[in-house]
Write an enzyme that holds these catalytic residues in place. Structure first.
Site, short mmCIF file in Angstrom:
data_model
loop_
_atom_site.label_atom_id
_atom_site.label_comp_id
_atom_site.label_asym_id
_atom_site.label_seq_id
_atom_site.Cartn_x
_atom_site.Cartn_y
_atom_site.Cartn_z
N ASP A 98 133.16 33.21 74.56
CA ASP A 98 134.16 33.16 75.62
C ASP A 98 134.65 31.71 75.74
OD1 ASP A 98 135.60 34.10 77.95
OD2 ASP A 98 134.18 32.95 79.14
N SER A 99 135.73 31.54 76.48
CA SER A 99 136.25 30.19 76.73
C SER A 99 135.29 29.37 77.58
CB SER A 99 137.60 30.29 77.42
OG SER A 99 137.48 31.07 78.61
N CYS A 107 136.30 37.03 75.95
CA CYS A 107 137.48 36.44 76.59
C CYS A 107 138.72 37.31 76.35
CB CYS A 107 137.70 35.05 75.99
SG CYS A 107 139.08 34.18 76.72
N GLU A 133 134.75 30.92 90.15
CA GLU A 133 133.78 29.87 89.78
C GLU A 133 133.30 29.11 91.02
OE1 GLU A 133 134.65 27.47 86.39
OE2 GLU A 133 135.07 29.21 85.16
N CYS A 139 140.35 40.02 82.79
CA CYS A 139 139.88 38.64 82.70
C CYS A 139 138.39 38.64 83.01
CB CYS A 139 140.63 37.76 83.69
SG CYS A 139 140.00 36.07 83.78
N HIS A 158 136.52 36.77 84.61
CA HIS A 158 136.09 36.36 85.95
C HIS A 158 136.33 37.42 87.03
CE1 HIS A 158 136.11 32.54 83.93
NE2 HIS A 158 135.70 31.91 85.01
#
Ligand code: DGL
Length: 269
Positions: free
Chosen positions: A11-12, A74, A153, A185, A187
């Protein structure tokens, strides 16, 4: 063929831990090697050319660990770089777009689907194209929600500011009367509760990472690649920047302790 070889996930950054969490739930005996490119995150606002280059370097990190299959956690990478990663890796590669699209089409009775993701994912039209391939009659509405990444985050999962921003972002989807929304996404599953609240309870949310895990499970079975050991799996985490922040937030995303996180040198922005 050694079936105990790990599944590689990249993932990024930290977000892919939501996908690791899904893999641990659905495939509890699989060993996992994770790489998060924390030195260069976010990928969402970057051009497809840059993301494709980064994706190849991320893939090389996993290939050094003799992985049996690669999951691109990702969404941004899956949207613009699946082909280059598949070409580089000699093992099967699964992105999150097609499984997410398939699950959404299955869930949408009204054939009205909303996609939320990073700027890169939405502007690529990857989800729209994948859905139209499955069912051209589906009306797809894409909406970038870039602020959701820092909010997740920051741990603002139940915060008034997050709800306000969610209302702003999700209003166009409500206008389109979508009955299904893809959390496109890594997140967004963290913000699931607030997204559901703003969209109303009758809208089905599709977690693309979870849908991908179901696809991976089937793939391992079909290819006779399942790990038959019932031992506690080995989980290894690698990042490209100093690991402190990753450990702190990663544990929230994963829902459990991480253990040691290693830094891979040589990743400069
Ligand atoms: N992992 C990215 C995705 O799923 C979100 C974070 C980023 O922009 O890099 O698209």
């Amino acid at each position: 063929m050694d079936n105990a070889r790990p599944i590689g996930v990249f993932d990024s950054g930290i977000g892919g831990m939501t996908v690791v969490r899904a893999i641990m739930q659905h495939l509890p005996h699989e060993n996992i090697v994770y790489f998060g490119d924390t030195a260069r995150v976010p990928y969402g606002p970057k051009s497809p050319q840059v993301v494709r280059e980064y994706a190849l370097q991320d893939t090389d990190v996993l290939l050094k660990h003799d992985v049996k299959l690669i999951v691109i956690a990702c969404n941004t990478v899956s949207a613009v770089a699946l082909d280059v990663v598949q070409k580089r890796a000699k093992v099967p590669v699964v992105g999150v777009i097609i499984p997410g699209a398939e699950a959404a089409v299955k869930a949408s009775a009204k054939k009205r689907i909303g996609i939320i993701g990073t700027l890169g994912t939405i502007f690529s039209n990857a989800y729209t194209n994948a859905i139209r391939q499955i069912d051209p009659a589906v009306k797809v509405t894409g909406q970038p929600c870039p602020l959701f990444v820092p909010l997740a985050e920051e741990g603002w999962i139940d915060h008034k500011a997050t709800e306000l921003i969610a209302k702003e972002y999700l209003f166009p989807l409500t206008l389109e009367k979508v009955d299904t929304v893809v959390l496109g996404c890594t997140h967004y599953p963290i913000l699931r509760k607030i997204i559901q609240k703003v969209l109303h309870s009758d809208v089905t949310l599709i977690d693309s990472g979870e849908a991908t895990t179901v696809a991976v499970k089937k793939m391992l079975k079909d290819m006779h690649l399942e790990n038959t050991s019932t031992q506690k799996p080995n989980l290894k985490f690698f990042v490209s920047d100093v690991p402190h922040k990753f450990m702190e937030i990663g544990e929230q995303f994963l829902g459990t302790k991480l253990g040691k996180v290693h830094r891979v040198e040589g990743f400069l922005t």
